[in-house]
Design an enzyme around this catalytic site. Structure first.
Site, PDB file in Angstrom:
ATOM      1  N   SER A 236       0.919  -0.897   0.049  1.00 16.96           N
ATOM      2  CA  SER A 236      -0.064  -0.251   0.105  1.00 16.96           C
ATOM      3  C   SER A 236       0.758   1.136  -0.056  1.00 16.96           C
ATOM      4  CB  SER A 236      -0.685  -0.032   1.484  1.00 16.96           C
ATOM      5  OG  SER A 236      -0.159  -0.103   2.442  1.00 16.96           O
TER       6      SER A 236
ATOM      7  N   HIS B 170     -40.093  21.282 -12.349  1.00 19.37           N
ATOM      8  CA  HIS B 170     -40.573  20.188 -14.029  1.00 19.37           C
ATOM      9  C   HIS B 170     -39.522  21.227 -14.574  1.00 19.37           C
ATOM     10  CE1 HIS B 170     -43.741  18.660 -11.536  1.00 19.37           C
ATOM     11  NE2 HIS B 170     -43.830  20.209 -11.237  1.00 19.37           N
TER      12      HIS B 170
ATOM     13  N   SER C 226     -14.601  25.423 -28.312  1.00 19.23           N
ATOM     14  CA  SER C 226     -14.477  23.975 -28.872  1.00 19.23           C
ATOM     15  C   SER C 226     -13.144  23.837 -30.174  1.00 19.23           C
ATOM     16  CB  SER C 226     -15.922  23.776 -29.959  1.00 19.23           C
ATOM     17  OG  SER C 226     -15.635  23.471 -30.289  1.00 19.23           O
TER      18      SER C 226
ATOM     19  N   LYS D 143     -18.088  28.980 -29.353  1.00 18.79           N
ATOM     20  CA  LYS D 143     -18.030  27.976 -28.771  1.00 18.79           C
ATOM     21  C   LYS D 143     -17.676  28.698 -27.231  1.00 18.79           C
ATOM     22  CE  LYS D 143     -20.219  24.161 -28.046  1.00 18.79           C
ATOM     23  NZ  LYS D 143     -21.438  23.497 -28.222  1.00 18.79           N
TER      24      LYS D 143
ATOM     25  N   GLU E  57     -19.670  21.183 -15.434  1.00 16.88           N
ATOM     26  CA  GLU E  57     -19.239  20.063 -16.293  1.00 16.88           C
ATOM     27  C   GLU E  57     -18.505  19.108 -15.247  1.00 16.88           C
ATOM     28  OE1 GLU E  57     -21.537  20.911 -20.676  1.00 16.88           O
ATOM     29  OE2 GLU E  57     -19.223  20.840 -19.841  1.00 16.88           O
TER      30      GLU E  57
ATOM     31  N   TYR F 285      -9.818  -6.867  12.353  1.00 19.17           N
ATOM     32  CA  TYR F 285      -8.853  -6.018  11.629  1.00 19.17           C
ATOM     33  C   TYR F 285      -9.010  -7.308  10.207  1.00 19.17           C
ATOM     34  CZ  TYR F 285      -5.543  -4.347   7.857  1.00 19.17           C
ATOM     35  OH  TYR F 285      -5.176  -3.578   6.763  1.00 19.17           O
TER      36      TYR F 285
ATOM     37  N   LYS G 176      -8.537   3.207   1.560  1.00 15.54           N
ATOM     38  CA  LYS G 176      -7.959   4.545   1.238  1.00 15.54           C
ATOM     39  C   LYS G 176      -7.896   5.244   0.698  1.00 15.54           C
ATOM     40  CE  LYS G 176      -5.250   3.265   4.801  1.00 15.54           C
ATOM     41  NZ  LYS G 176      -5.232   1.972   5.123  1.00 15.54           N
TER      42      LYS G 176
HETATM   43  N1  ARG Z   1      -1.411  -1.615   5.356  1.00 14.28           N
HETATM   44  C1  ARG Z   1      -2.478  -1.877   6.233  1.00 14.28           C
HETATM   45  C2  ARG Z   1      -3.622  -0.799   5.670  1.00 14.28           C
HETATM   46  O1  ARG Z   1      -4.242  -0.002   5.377  1.00 14.28           O
HETATM   47  C3  ARG Z   1      -1.827  -1.613   7.230  1.00 14.28           C
HETATM   48  C4  ARG Z   1      -2.473  -2.246   8.902  1.00 14.28           C
HETATM   49  C5  ARG Z   1      -2.135  -3.566   8.157  1.00 14.28           C
HETATM   50  N2  ARG Z   1      -2.087  -4.202   9.152  1.00 14.28           N
HETATM   51  C6  ARG Z   1      -2.552  -5.594   8.883  1.00 14.28           C
HETATM   52  N3  ARG Z   1      -2.563  -6.795  10.018  1.00 14.28           N
HETATM   53  N4  ARG Z   1      -1.400  -6.771   8.261  1.00 14.28           N
HETATM   54  O2  ARG Z   1      -4.503  -1.413   6.148  1.00 14.28           O
END
Ligand code: ARG
Length: 462
Positions: A22, A156, A277, A283, A290, A317, A325
């Protein structure tokens, strides 16, 4: 090197790394991660894991990294690290050697990422509040500049009743004020710190979670470690705030695109927010508006995407949550850009007051007024509505406005109609009769505008 190498004999495949890593996107969280680490080093020092001298060295090194992060000097592209947490730790090990390997004591990336992301969301809520305030100001100032303009109001997309232009501006002001209120609510609700929750069950080290929360600027610690590492409600709420506000921006954009069309011609947009345009030299297209309308798709998509990602996840988790993200980063960025460009558009608008008034006059916008006039003379509203409808039909047949019909002809529909009807049918008269609180008459609109002008002065020049 991965943070979890010990138990493994083989390395990760290239393809696995592509799906798993990531760092390419969570590098945005560098400064939050480092700040969290500084506070964590203090907490574990208090718990006896680091000596004061070790903590001081670690804090100094982390602060150096923070300065480099904020200056954009960290080399993410050249790094093989999996995510921002391993990147920061590796950078610290480079500098401090074995001492840096003590930092992760009692901490998990699960409470770490939850803390980093909360800090990021809090900071961006504050930025977005400021953006919304700026748009609030632009709309109020535009209303002030064009106080006298009357334009048709629609239902309308049929001309319904005339409006004062400031009334239209202040309708959007109400929406953007609600957007600010939603961010306030979110900031209040999410103001709890996950750090110290460990992987899921809390930590054995004698850390002070209250103090950690305070030092990181949170009102209090999260109360349940399982929830603390699993919760992404604050991201969902932010995406809902973004989506709702983008919907408001999009409706405003749609109104303005129509007002700017050749058919309406109520307003002109500045060169700085339009484009031409490549083929048709005449134009001037409302591209900024938009694109505001167009960008709603991806922002709404991010909200939907995260809801679907979260809905089947068992506690606590799961790696699915790493998908929280990119959509959020993009949505916040797009929302910010759209708010800023909306300010530029609103600031650039020039109204064609004559054209607005002419359109407001046409389309039989005063038919309700004629009915109300008859009500004033004792006719029941339903009957008056019917008479006024017949008058509209006759005027349509002659291609005239109601007020262009001679008195004799009007009296053919009801002999209660007298010379004074012509005054009632006038644009300003019928607009300013709507004097109820929240209405489009001059008195309530002026009062509302004064209130908003005072509020932007208080907010922006305290
Ligand atoms: N890159 C992970 C995330 O954004 C961080 C947490 C990773 N945790 C784990 N147990 N692998 O969620």
């Amino acid at each position: 090197m991965a943070l979890w190498g010990g138990r493994f004999q083989g390395g990760s495949s290239q393809m696995f790394r592509q799906v798993n890593d990531s760092l390419p996107f969570d590098q945005i969280l560098a400064s939050q991660d480092i700040r969290g680490s500084i506070i964590w080093s203090r907490a574990i020092a208090r718990a006896g894991v680091l000596s004061d001298e070790e903590q001081a060295r670690m804090e100094r090194a982390l602060k150096g990294l923070l300065v480099r992060a904020e200056a954009g000097e960290l080399d993410f592209a050249g790094s093989q690290e999996e995510d921002i947490h391993s990147f920061v730790e590796a950078a610290l090990i480079d500098e401090l050697g074995d001492l840096a390997r003590k930092l992760h004591t009692g901490r998990s990336r699960n409470d770490q990422v939850a803390t980093d992301f909360r800090l990021w969301v809090k900071e961006h809520c504050a930025q977005l509040q400021q953006d919304l305030r700026q748009l609030h100001r632009s709309l109020v100032k535009s209303a002030e500049r064009h106080q006298q303009v009357i334009l048709p109001g629609y239902t309308h997309l049929q001309r319904a009743q005339p409006l004062r232009y400031p009334h239209w501006c202040l309708a959007y002001v109400e929406m953007f004020k609600r957007d600010m209120g939603r961010l306030d609510d979110l900031m209040r609700r999410m103001d709890q710190c996950p750090l110290g929750s460990g992987a899921l069950a809390g930590t054995t080290y004698a850390i002070d979670r209250q103090e950690i929360a305070e030092q990181l600027g949170f009102a209090s610690p999260c109360l349940n470690s399982l929830d603390a590492v699993s919760d992404r409600d604050y991201v969902l709420e932010l995406l809902f705030c973004a989506s709702t506000s983008m919907m408001h921006l999009s409706r405003m954009a749609e109104d303005m695109i129509f007002f700017n069309s050749g058919e309406a011609g109520f307003l002109r947009l500045g060169d700085q927010v339009t484009s031409g345009s490549s083929l048709m030299p005449q134009k001037k297209n409302p591209d900024a508006l938009e694109l505001i309308r167009g960008k709603c798709g991806r922002v709404f998509g991010s909200l939907q995407g995260l809801l679907v990602t979260m809905k089947g996840l068992p506690l606590a988790y799961n790696k699915d949550m790493q998908e929280d993200k990119e959509g959020a980063f993009d949505a916040v960025n797009q929302w910010h850009i759209c708010l800023m460009i909306a300010c530029e558009v609103v600031d650039s608008v020039e109204l064609d007051a004559a054209r607005c008034a002419q359109a407001a006059q046409q389309g039989y916008a005063n038919a309700t007024e004629l009915a109300d006039y008859l009500v004033g003379k004792g006719v029941p509203f339903r009957t008056a509505h019917d008479i006024s409808g017949q008058v509209v039909l006759a005027a349509l047949a002659e291609g005239k406005a109601i007020e262009e019909l001679p008195l004799e002809q009007l009296r053919g529909f009801s002999d209660l109609i007298e010379e004074d009807v012509y005054q009632v049918l006038q644009l300003e008269y019928l607009v300013d009769k709507r004097n109820v609180l929240g209405g489009t008459g001059k008195a309530p609109v002026t009062a509302a505008l004064q209130q908003e002008l005072a509020s932007i002065d208080i907010k922006q020049n305290p």
